[in-house]
Design a protein around this motif. Structure first.
Motif, mmCIF file in Angstrom:
data_model
loop_
_atom_site.group_PDB
_atom_site.id
_atom_site.type_symbol
_atom_site.label_atom_id
_atom_site.label_comp_id
_atom_site.label_asym_id
_atom_site.label_seq_id
_atom_site.Cartn_x
_atom_site.Cartn_y
_atom_site.Cartn_z
ATOM 1 N N GLU A 1 0.739 -1.151 0.011
ATOM 2 C CA GLU A 1 0.041 -0.089 -0.052
ATOM 3 C C GLU A 1 0.765 1.184 -0.173
ATOM 4 O O GLU A 1 0.187 2.323 0.054
ATOM 5 N N SER B 1 3.441 4.413 1.025
ATOM 6 C CA SER B 1 3.586 5.276 2.170
ATOM 7 C C SER B 1 2.312 5.158 3.027
ATOM 8 O O SER B 1 1.275 5.458 2.467
ATOM 9 N N THR B 2 2.310 5.089 4.425
ATOM 10 C CA THR B 2 1.171 5.195 5.133
ATOM 11 C C THR B 2 1.227 5.965 6.342
ATOM 12 O O THR B 2 2.262 6.659 6.705
ATOM 13 N N SER C 1 -2.944 3.783 3.844
ATOM 14 C CA SER C 1 -2.213 4.353 2.721
ATOM 15 C C SER C 1 -2.536 5.900 2.601
ATOM 16 O O SER C 1 -3.848 6.196 2.525
ATOM 17 N N ARG C 2 -1.414 6.628 2.228
ATOM 18 C CA ARG C 2 -1.711 7.853 1.851
ATOM 19 C C ARG C 2 -2.542 8.310 0.524
ATOM 20 O O ARG C 2 -3.076 9.302 0.331
ATOM 21 N N ARG C 3 -2.597 7.085 0.139
ATOM 22 C CA ARG C 3 -3.443 7.101 -1.393
ATOM 23 C C ARG C 3 -4.869 6.838 -1.071
ATOM 24 O O ARG C 3 -5.539 6.757 -2.124
ATOM 25 N N LYS D 1 -8.571 11.288 -0.346
ATOM 26 C CA LYS D 1 -8.194 12.703 -1.000
ATOM 27 C C LYS D 1 -8.145 13.275 0.296
ATOM 28 O O LYS D 1 -9.034 13.158 1.309
#
Length: 275
Positions: free
Chosen positions: A168, A170-171, A190-192, A195
């Protein structure tokens, strides 16, 4: 699909709309699919809407404008919610469900596709007037309910992990106090996954003190997100003062009497009472 009779069109129309709740379909879509005039499709929609509402199976909304059309909203009435939740209570009150430590076995309930679909629709009905971008839950037994809630709202499901996964990327990780175990634990996302500034609905299967929900709220704050609500399947009556103030349970757990083999659980009257 080819040219169809009215009853065939209405049946197919309801199937298509209900399969993808809160998804807008244009009249052109149905007109081309059924080889029928838009005026005929409009009449079909009026008939379908009336039938769904009379049977308390949801409703069909019309969206005006160039990008408009119609969508199915799985709105669960208080009467239907009460009938369903009473059935769930009867199942959960079986003394055979009491486990060591005063826990209740409910895996079969939250693993039943038909039951969790209705639970998700009931929860979603409580937040239809809210602007929600994501449904978020912990990687626990609450995932099926959260998934069905996300489906009913037509938004993505985001799962918070207990441990970060290499796959996943960067978290963001935080520590939180679990209300059930009263221990410091870690959750990560996860940073992704979200938004920045996203509006989020938290869904979980069980709430005792609200520690997990509070942890997810703190995690969402790291993304500058906004929590629009918290929905849970079951919340305990005690402790009355939880670490989160606003939450919507489907059921309240009143008591688990291990000695006398008795479980008392009841639907949330705010959901089952018509205002």
């Amino acid at each position: 699909m080819g040219k169809r009779k009215r009853n065939e069109r209405i049946g197919a129309l309801i199937k298509i709309l209900s399969h993808q709740p809160n998804t807008v379909f244009t009249l052109n879509y149905f007109s081309e699919a059924f080889e029928a005039a838009k005026s005929s499709i409009s009449e079909d929609i009026v008939i379908a809407k009336k039938m769904l509402e009379e049977l308390h199976l949801g409703t069909i909304e019309t969206i005006a404008g160039a990008a408009g059309g119609v969508k199915y909203v799985p709105l669960v009435t208080p009467e239907r919610a009460g009938f369903f939740l009473e059935k769930v209570c009867k199942k959960l009150e079986d003394p055979q469900r009491i486990m060591p430590g005063g826990f209740i076995y409910m895996t079969d309930i939250i693993s039943s596709p038909s039951m969790v679909e209705t639970m998700g629709e009931i929860l979603a009905s409580q937040f239809l007037n809210q602007e929600i971008d994501y449904v978020i839950t912990m990687e626990t037994k609450g995932i099926p309910i959260a998934l069905m809630t996300a489906k009913a709202l037509n938004v993505p499901l985001v799962i918070v992990r207990k441990n970060s996964k290499v796959t996943e990327g960067s978290t963001v990780s935080i520590n939180y106090l679990s209300g059930s175990s009263n221990r410091i634990q870690t959750m990560s996302l996860s940073r992704r996954a979200l938004k920045e500034g996203a509006k989020v609905l938290i869904v979980d299967d069980f709430m005792k003190a609200g520690g997990t929900a509070k942890g997810m709220m703190d995690l969402i704050n790291e993304f500058k997100g906004e929590v629009q609500g918290i929905g849970v399947l079951i919340a305990t009556r005690e402790p009355e003062d939880k670490v989160v103030e606003h939450y919507t349970p489907l059921l309240y757990l009143e008591e688990v009497d291990v000695k006398n083999r008795r479980i008392i659980i009841a639907p949330n009257p705010k959901i089952t009472t018509k205002i």
